[in-house]
Motif scaffolding. Structure first.
Motif, mmCIF file in Angstrom:
data_model
loop_
_atom_site.group_PDB
_atom_site.id
_atom_site.type_symbol
_atom_site.label_atom_id
_atom_site.label_comp_id
_atom_site.label_asym_id
_atom_site.label_seq_id
_atom_site.Cartn_x
_atom_site.Cartn_y
_atom_site.Cartn_z
ATOM 1 N N VAL A 1 38.572 38.316 52.662
ATOM 2 C CA VAL A 1 37.753 39.195 53.495
ATOM 3 C C VAL A 1 38.425 40.552 53.663
ATOM 4 O O VAL A 1 37.791 41.608 53.521
ATOM 5 C CB VAL A 1 37.506 38.545 54.871
ATOM 6 N N ARG A 2 39.709 40.547 53.971
ATOM 7 C CA ARG A 2 40.429 41.805 54.169
ATOM 8 C C ARG A 2 40.483 42.609 52.873
ATOM 9 O O ARG A 2 40.397 43.843 52.896
ATOM 10 C CB ARG A 2 41.836 41.531 54.685
ATOM 11 N N ALA A 3 40.616 41.916 51.747
ATOM 12 C CA ALA A 3 40.601 42.622 50.462
ATOM 13 C C ALA A 3 39.226 43.231 50.196
ATOM 14 O O ALA A 3 39.115 44.365 49.710
ATOM 15 C CB ALA A 3 40.982 41.659 49.341
ATOM 16 N N ALA A 4 38.159 42.476 50.525
ATOM 17 C CA ALA A 4 36.801 42.978 50.301
ATOM 18 C C ALA A 4 36.530 44.242 51.113
ATOM 19 O O ALA A 4 35.803 45.134 50.668
ATOM 20 C CB ALA A 4 35.781 41.895 50.641
ATOM 21 N N LEU A 5 37.136 44.329 52.303
ATOM 22 C CA LEU A 5 36.943 45.496 53.156
ATOM 23 C C LEU A 5 37.973 46.595 52.909
ATOM 24 O O LEU A 5 37.958 47.615 53.591
ATOM 25 C CB LEU A 5 37.001 45.069 54.629
ATOM 26 N N ARG A 6 38.866 46.357 51.938
ATOM 27 C CA ARG A 6 39.935 47.312 51.619
ATOM 28 C C ARG A 6 40.779 47.637 52.854
ATOM 29 O O ARG A 6 41.032 48.806 53.170
ATOM 30 C CB ARG A 6 39.336 48.581 51.017
ATOM 31 N N LEU A 7 41.239 46.595 53.538
ATOM 32 C CA LEU A 7 42.052 46.767 54.735
ATOM 33 C C LEU A 7 43.540 46.721 54.442
ATOM 34 O O LEU A 7 44.346 46.908 55.362
ATOM 35 C CB LEU A 7 41.687 45.695 55.777
ATOM 36 N N TYR A 8 43.912 46.452 53.210
ATOM 37 C CA TYR A 8 45.330 46.440 52.842
ATOM 38 C C TYR A 8 45.749 47.822 52.353
ATOM 39 O O TYR A 8 44.945 48.585 51.807
ATOM 40 C CB TYR A 8 45.597 45.395 51.761
ATOM 41 N N GLY A 9 47.009 48.112 52.533
ATOM 42 C CA GLY A 9 47.539 49.411 52.142
ATOM 43 C C GLY A 9 48.120 49.405 50.742
ATOM 44 O O GLY A 9 47.737 48.603 49.883
ATOM 45 N N ASP A 10 49.090 50.296 50.523
ATOM 46 C CA ASP A 10 49.664 50.468 49.192
ATOM 47 C C ASP A 10 50.492 49.270 48.738
ATOM 48 O O ASP A 10 50.838 49.160 47.564
ATOM 49 C CB ASP A 10 50.552 51.729 49.162
ATOM 50 N N GLU A 11 50.815 48.368 49.669
ATOM 51 C CA GLU A 11 51.597 47.195 49.293
ATOM 52 C C GLU A 11 50.776 46.188 48.487
ATOM 53 O O GLU A 11 51.329 45.260 47.895
ATOM 54 C CB GLU A 11 52.163 46.515 50.543
ATOM 55 N N HIS B 1 41.480 40.034 41.807
ATOM 56 C CA HIS B 1 42.888 39.621 41.838
ATOM 57 C C HIS B 1 43.603 40.480 42.871
ATOM 58 O O HIS B 1 43.403 41.696 42.931
ATOM 59 C CB HIS B 1 43.551 39.807 40.474
ATOM 60 N N LEU B 2 44.444 39.839 43.681
ATOM 61 C CA LEU B 2 45.219 40.553 44.687
ATOM 62 C C LEU B 2 46.666 40.104 44.616
ATOM 63 O O LEU B 2 46.961 38.902 44.637
ATOM 64 C CB LEU B 2 44.666 40.281 46.087
ATOM 65 N N SER B 3 47.573 41.079 44.512
ATOM 66 C CA SER B 3 49.006 40.800 44.514
ATOM 67 C C SER B 3 49.682 41.713 45.521
ATOM 68 O O SER B 3 49.257 42.859 45.722
ATOM 69 C CB SER B 3 49.608 41.045 43.126
ATOM 70 N N PHE B 4 50.724 41.193 46.159
ATOM 71 C CA PHE B 4 51.540 42.012 47.052
ATOM 72 C C PHE B 4 52.848 42.341 46.355
ATOM 73 O O PHE B 4 53.535 41.452 45.840
ATOM 74 C CB PHE B 4 51.808 41.277 48.361
ATOM 75 N N VAL B 5 53.161 43.620 46.334
ATOM 76 C CA VAL B 5 54.343 44.100 45.645
ATOM 77 C C VAL B 5 55.530 44.067 46.594
ATOM 78 O O VAL B 5 55.452 44.521 47.728
ATOM 79 C CB VAL B 5 54.122 45.535 45.126
ATOM 80 N N GLY B 6 56.626 43.510 46.125
ATOM 81 C CA GLY B 6 57.830 43.430 46.939
ATOM 82 C C GLY B 6 58.771 42.400 46.359
ATOM 83 O O GLY B 6 58.324 41.373 45.840
ATOM 84 N N GLY B 7 60.056 42.651 46.424
ATOM 85 C CA GLY B 7 61.010 41.720 45.845
ATOM 86 C C GLY B 7 61.080 41.869 44.333
ATOM 87 O O GLY B 7 60.678 42.886 43.753
ATOM 88 N N ASP B 8 61.566 40.847 43.686
ATOM 89 C CA ASP B 8 61.741 40.907 42.236
ATOM 90 C C ASP B 8 60.417 40.823 41.487
ATOM 91 O O ASP B 8 60.223 41.485 40.476
ATOM 92 C CB ASP B 8 62.658 39.758 41.776
ATOM 93 N N GLU B 9 59.488 40.006 41.986
ATOM 94 C CA GLU B 9 58.207 39.831 41.318
ATOM 95 C C GLU B 9 57.080 39.909 42.340
ATOM 96 O O GLU B 9 57.249 39.506 43.490
ATOM 97 C CB GLU B 9 58.154 38.471 40.600
ATOM 98 N N THR C 1 28.030 49.711 46.474
ATOM 99 C CA THR C 1 29.111 50.687 46.287
ATOM 100 C C THR C 1 30.398 49.972 45.906
ATOM 101 O O THR C 1 30.799 49.012 46.560
ATOM 102 C CB THR C 1 29.337 51.503 47.567
ATOM 103 N N GLU C 2 31.043 50.443 44.855
ATOM 104 C CA GLU C 2 32.303 49.859 44.398
ATOM 105 C C GLU C 2 33.431 50.239 45.348
ATOM 106 O O GLU C 2 33.675 51.416 45.604
ATOM 107 C CB GLU C 2 32.619 50.341 42.982
ATOM 108 N N MET C 3 34.121 49.214 45.879
ATOM 109 C CA MET C 3 35.207 49.451 46.821
ATOM 110 C C MET C 3 36.554 49.626 46.115
ATOM 111 O O MET C 3 37.428 50.335 46.618
ATOM 112 C CB MET C 3 35.302 48.289 47.816
ATOM 113 N N VAL C 4 36.752 48.953 45.002
ATOM 114 C CA VAL C 4 38.019 49.071 44.275
ATOM 115 C C VAL C 4 38.109 50.472 43.675
ATOM 116 O O VAL C 4 37.268 50.866 42.873
ATOM 117 C CB VAL C 4 38.138 47.994 43.180
ATOM 118 N N GLY C 5 39.095 51.215 44.097
ATOM 119 C CA GLY C 5 39.254 52.580 43.618
ATOM 120 C C GLY C 5 38.526 53.620 44.446
ATOM 121 O O GLY C 5 38.676 54.820 44.201
ATOM 122 N N ALA C 6 37.725 53.193 45.436
ATOM 123 C CA ALA C 6 37.003 54.151 46.272
ATOM 124 C C ALA C 6 37.968 54.880 47.198
ATOM 125 O O ALA C 6 39.013 54.350 47.580
ATOM 126 C CB ALA C 6 35.933 53.434 47.088
#
Length: 264
Positions: A49-59, A9-17, A71-76
């Motif tokens: 693809v970008r999520a799989a490579l962990r190319l997104y930042g804190d947003e 699951h991928l969500s972008f944080v910003g705005g009201d929701e 190797t587990e990428m989520v949390g690495a």
């Protein structure tokens, strides 16, 4: 398993929701497999693809599991993600001109990663690049290494980008719309290169495209993506005949077909 994604699951944080972009993605790619990820523009293919490579930042908020070469990428941590991106996986982007520095010669651009990241001597890096440019079907590879990106056609540049992706001997290649901007003849040549690399090197490949019929012709298995959710997974044999989801059927039926004229 080279790529094993479960309940992503991928969500972008910003705005009201937060904006929920990917919704429970499950897919995997093993060595020697060519797996397709198909959907219309905006369905979330490149985002996956970008999520799989962990190319997104804190947003970006990512939950679930993404295992790359075990190797587990989520949390690495960042160092682990960089190591995997440098050693185990390669990305072939849709626009090769955007992937290359326009003011640097082809040879310099491709050798830099081998020298700076992998510690090769420049002479060894040049020899490696020259061999790969030949392997992907570029004529006069010595000349191409001295040229700038604007001096090469789109098909030639796509071959350059493929050579760059293969230069570090990755186990997994993510091809993100890598043939969509090419003419039919060049597209067929690029796909033949991919298939030969999978066969000879034992690569695993995730082939991302909006063209369901192209994916059906070359892929071992296809995941159909709609609005950030995999709605159907199709495998051989009888790939299209087994499609049941309305979205998949609409993709199949949207392809133009030549009318058959009645024989006189």
């Amino acid at each position: 398993m080279l790529l094993d994604i479960n309940e992503l699951h991928l969500s972008f944080v910003g705005g009201d929701e937060p904006a929920h972009i990917l919704k429970g993605i499950d897919l995997h790619v093993a060595a020697g497999e060519l797996v397709g990820l198909v959907g219309e523009s905006g369905s979330g293919k490149s985002t996956s693809v970008r999520a799989a490579l962990r190319l997104y930042g804190d947003e970006a908020e990512i939950t679930g599991s993404i295992r790359v070469d075990g190797t587990e990428m989520v949390g690495a941590d960042a160092a682990t993600c960089r190591r995997l991106r440098a050693e185990s996986v390669a990305l072939v982007q849709q626009d090769p001109r955007a992937a290359l520095n326009p003011v640097r010669r082809i040879g310099d651009s491709l050798a830099e990663r081998l020298v700076r990241v992998h510690g090769k001597r420049r002479r060894d890096a040049d020899e490696r690049i020259l061999a790969l440019l030949t392997e992907v079907g570029l004529t006069q590879p010595e000349r191409r290494m001295r040229q700038y990106p604007h001096e090469l056609s789109g098909g030639m540049l796509q071959r350059v980008v493929i050579a760059a992706a293969l230069s570090t001997d990755p186990k997994l290649v993510l091809a993100d719309e890598a043939t969509s901007a090419l003419d039919v003849t060049t597209q067929a040549e690029i796909i033949a290169i991919f298939q030969r690399q999978i066969r000879e090197r034992g690569l695993g490949m995730l082939f991302i495209t909006h063209d369901l019929h192209l994916a059906g012709a070359i892929c071992d298995r296809i995941h159909v993506l709609q609005q950030g959710e995999i709605v159907e997974t199709l495998g051989r044999p009888g790939l299209f005949a087994e499609a049941r989801h309305p979205y998949t059927r609409s993709l199949i039926e949207s392809a133009p077909a030549l009318e058959r004229r009645a024989q006189s």
